[in-house]
Design an enzyme around this catalytic site. Structure first.
Site, PDB file in Angstrom:
ATOM      1  N   THR A 211      16.959  45.258  77.629  1.00 39.74           N
ATOM      2  CA  THR A 211      18.032  44.440  77.065  1.00 39.74           C
ATOM      3  C   THR A 211      18.161  44.823  75.590  1.00 39.74           C
ATOM      4  O   THR A 211      17.158  45.032  74.915  1.00 39.74           O
ATOM      5  CB  THR A 211      17.673  42.945  77.173  1.00 39.74           C
ATOM      6  OG1 THR A 211      17.675  42.581  78.550  1.00 39.74           O
ATOM      7  CG2 THR A 211      18.653  42.074  76.406  1.00 39.74           C
ATOM      8  N   ARG A 239      22.806  36.851  90.002  1.00 41.27           N
ATOM      9  CA  ARG A 239      21.930  36.133  89.076  1.00 41.27           C
ATOM     10  C   ARG A 239      22.328  36.392  87.622  1.00 41.27           C
ATOM     11  O   ARG A 239      22.638  37.506  87.224  1.00 41.27           O
ATOM     12  CB  ARG A 239      20.493  36.594  89.304  1.00 41.27           C
ATOM     13  CG  ARG A 239      19.467  36.107  88.267  1.00 41.27           C
ATOM     14  CD  ARG A 239      19.101  37.205  87.302  1.00 41.27           C
ATOM     15  NE  ARG A 239      18.007  36.799  86.398  1.00 41.27           N
ATOM     16  CZ  ARG A 239      17.692  37.476  85.293  1.00 41.27           C
ATOM     17  NH1 ARG A 239      18.346  38.572  84.973  1.00 41.27           N
ATOM     18  NH2 ARG A 239      16.716  37.061  84.525  1.00 41.27           N
ATOM     19  N   GLY A 241      20.837  35.960  83.700  1.00 38.22           N
ATOM     20  CA  GLY A 241      19.676  35.664  82.858  1.00 38.22           C
ATOM     21  C   GLY A 241      20.124  34.969  81.591  1.00 38.22           C
ATOM     22  O   GLY A 241      21.204  34.370  81.534  1.00 38.22           O
ATOM     23  N   ASP A 242      19.317  35.075  80.559  1.00 36.49           N
ATOM     24  CA  ASP A 242      19.607  34.343  79.323  1.00 36.49           C
ATOM     25  C   ASP A 242      20.577  35.067  78.391  1.00 36.49           C
ATOM     26  O   ASP A 242      21.162  34.442  77.502  1.00 36.49           O
ATOM     27  CB  ASP A 242      18.309  34.069  78.556  1.00 36.49           C
ATOM     28  CG  ASP A 242      17.632  35.358  78.114  1.00 36.49           C
ATOM     29  OD1 ASP A 242      17.526  36.288  78.942  1.00 36.49           O
ATOM     30  OD2 ASP A 242      17.217  35.456  76.943  1.00 36.49           O
ATOM     31  N   THR A 262      15.003  38.906  74.242  1.00 33.36           N
ATOM     32  CA  THR A 262      14.800  39.821  75.372  1.00 33.36           C
ATOM     33  C   THR A 262      13.529  39.411  76.093  1.00 33.36           C
ATOM     34  O   THR A 262      12.512  39.127  75.452  1.00 33.36           O
ATOM     35  CB  THR A 262      14.693  41.282  74.903  1.00 33.36           C
ATOM     36  OG1 THR A 262      14.203  42.068  75.993  1.00 33.36           O
ATOM     37  CG2 THR A 262      13.738  41.448  73.714  1.00 33.36           C
ATOM     38  N   GLY A 263      13.587  39.379  77.414  1.00 34.48           N
ATOM     39  CA  GLY A 263      12.390  39.005  78.162  1.00 34.48           C
ATOM     40  C   GLY A 263      12.743  38.427  79.506  1.00 34.48           C
ATOM     41  O   GLY A 263      13.825  38.691  80.047  1.00 34.48           O
ATOM     42  N   GLY A 265      14.290  36.199  81.497  1.00 35.63           N
ATOM     43  CA  GLY A 265      15.414  35.338  81.162  1.00 35.63           C
ATOM     44  C   GLY A 265      15.319  33.902  81.636  1.00 35.63           C
ATOM     45  O   GLY A 265      15.770  32.983  80.938  1.00 35.63           O
TER      46      GLY A 265
END
Lengths: 343, 343
Positions: A211, A239, A241-242, A262-263, A265
């Site tokens: 990301t 899906r 994510g964040d 980043t990670g 999410g």
């Protein structure tokens, strides 16, 4: 003697008030970091299990080159008096166009073997924001997020509608296969093979890598944050994510800071990570470093949420904490510059 | 005399420490609201320009009946020792199944003349959450959000993927035309007619009406929040509002409170409304009422963001501020019960 007593008490009142007034305490912290930079920028290219032993010298050099280029593009804009929004968008576009990162060209594959991209942007001046989720034909999703922010009355568009909006805005479109890279295709096959062998649950191997994001403070004192991603390898059911969620993967507020995450999410959504850093600064008077550390290295670690953030505050201070093995990252101010991968 | 001085100073130190310790200050506020209810529930059916002069007696009676029924369903679950999650889901399902509200049956029409539904749910115990955006065939979107929370490793699924997930989970599906109501169809025609006459911009007339939500505290001390909506009449480009965004339209945390929002979603996203109320309680020690009021009646009013929230804290206190003309709402505790529409 009574006069002396009154004098001592008066002194004491004065000192004890200074010592415990939460507002003054905040000011003290603020003052520490008030060596205000005229501009500041930080970028990331994803956090995860990034270890030196798994990288060839060529791979390492390629990542450092791409990060340095993106940083320089944003830095130059800020140096020339450009806006933080322009710096963020141009730096992210460079990372989106690189096949090395999980955003734009080089995005991971979904379970169905296609690419679905998410991006968001926010301006600290007036809390304006834009985001797209699950776009499939927009060459640079960060441009679509910016168009949502600037050219629509909405904040978030998803899927086909977001594609359609980008087309109507005249943004560059590509066929979905443009985003193909061999390494991401191989990742999907590897993840699917692991999945078959185990319980049938999705294997969360590759989501952590790549990301991209950028945060910046411009010479006018305005903060901006942007984030762009291909999401999680083998993701199903459209899906999100964040990354496209304002307050979770991305946030900017001139009162406090700009953050790009980043990670993993799902954790970053549940912990409202990006806005939480801002809230800890605004409401508890924490410094940028302490606030980012509290969320990334305490709250997320306790919950099991792997990843990191890049953040810049209104004074140009920069924080880049991560709780994973590594994070592709870099920052620049008028006096300092650094690009790093490992811990 | 010196001894007396030391004694006075010691006393002074003790008192000044108590007086300015921010932790103790928080505790004082907490104590005020510590008349802990064994359970508490609040519901809303949307906020907006809801005026008595525009309602017939029959309409008013129909709304009050539906709100009372939904409230009683949730209340009974809590009274019987059930979970806040069950209470929230069952109360919301009743509102989704009513044609009066903009959620489930009775959802508004998109610009293309179809229905796209969003919902989310969050549990305060472990910050688990689930959300769906833009589902088109799920009879009760709140059940899809719950299934995402409980049966997937994800937090947010959108569009076709979210539909597919709901089908695989065995949830009731319907054709999109199930959501049709004559009054919402007429709203779309009215909005489109206004749009043609004016600048071609989307007319934001009906978005304010009818998003539904529920927050609850159960006898085990667990909070939960749920929100469900059809979004904005005449919405285009698969726009998402705040309802499916964790931290914006919906949030729950056993440390603080559970919140469900309704209003002009774009503002609620940019101001991270639901989590902001929680952060003001956790970080600044505000009471639920003060925190909800700060966000809804100060921050949002200043920004121009119309709407309201329902919220319950871990002690069973309830706040239901709104900055619009009215909000369909109700709450119940073991000792109090109220259902209201206007200011």
């Amino acid at each position: 003697m009574t006069l002396r007593l009154i004098f001592i008490l008066t002194l004491f009142i004065a000192f004890s008030t200074i010592g415990c007034n939460p507002k003054l305490e905040n000011n003290t912290k603020t003052t520490e970091s008030m060596k205000k930079a005229t501009y500041a920028i930080a970028i990331h290219g994803g956090a995860g299990t990034i270890l030196k032993k798994n990288m060839t010298a060529e791979q390492e050099a390629a990542y450092l080159k791409a990060l340095n280029e993106a940083l320089s593009i944003g830095e130059q804009i800020l140096k020339d008096g450009g806006t933080s929004t322009d710096a963020v968008v141009e730096a992210i576009m460079h990372l989106e166009n690189s096949p090395l990162f999980n955003a734009g060209k080089g995005a991971v594959f979904t379970n169905e073997g296609v690419h679905e991209l998410d991006a968001s942007i926010m301006e600290g001046k007036d809390l304006n924001a834009g985001a797209v989720g699950g776009v499939t034909i927009v060459k640079n999703p960060i441009l679509a997020a910016r168009a949502v922010m600037e050219k629509s009355e909405h904040v978030m568009l998803i899927g086909k509608g977001a594609n359609q909006f980008a087309i109507e805005q005249g943004l560059d479109t590509v066929s979905n296969s443009y985003f193909y890279t061999e390494s991401r295709w191989n990742s999907l096959q590897r993840v699917k093979a692991n999945q078959d062998k185990s319980t049938g649950m999705l294997e969360l191997v590759d989501y952590k890598f790549g990301t991209v994001g950028c945060v910046a403070l411009d010479q006018q004192g305005n903060l901006a944050a942007g984030t762009s991603t291909g999401g999680m390898t083998n993701k199903k059911y459209n899906r999100l994510g964040d990354s496209p969620i304002i307050g979770s993967g991305n946030y900017a507020n001139n009162k406090t800071c700009a953050v790009s995450a980043t990670g993993h999410g799902e954790y970053f959504i549940r912990y409202t990570v990006a806005y939480d850093i801002s809230a800890l600064m605004e409401y508890k008077g924490l410094s940028l470093e302490d606030a980012a550390n509290e969320v990334v290295n305490k709250k997320l670690v306790k919950a099991g949420g792997e990843g990191g953030v890049i953040a810049v505050d209104k004074y140009g201070n920069i924080a880049m904490p991560f709780n994973s093995e590594g994070m592709y990252r870099g920052f620049a101010t008028p006096t300092e510059r650094e690009v790093k991968i490992y811990k």
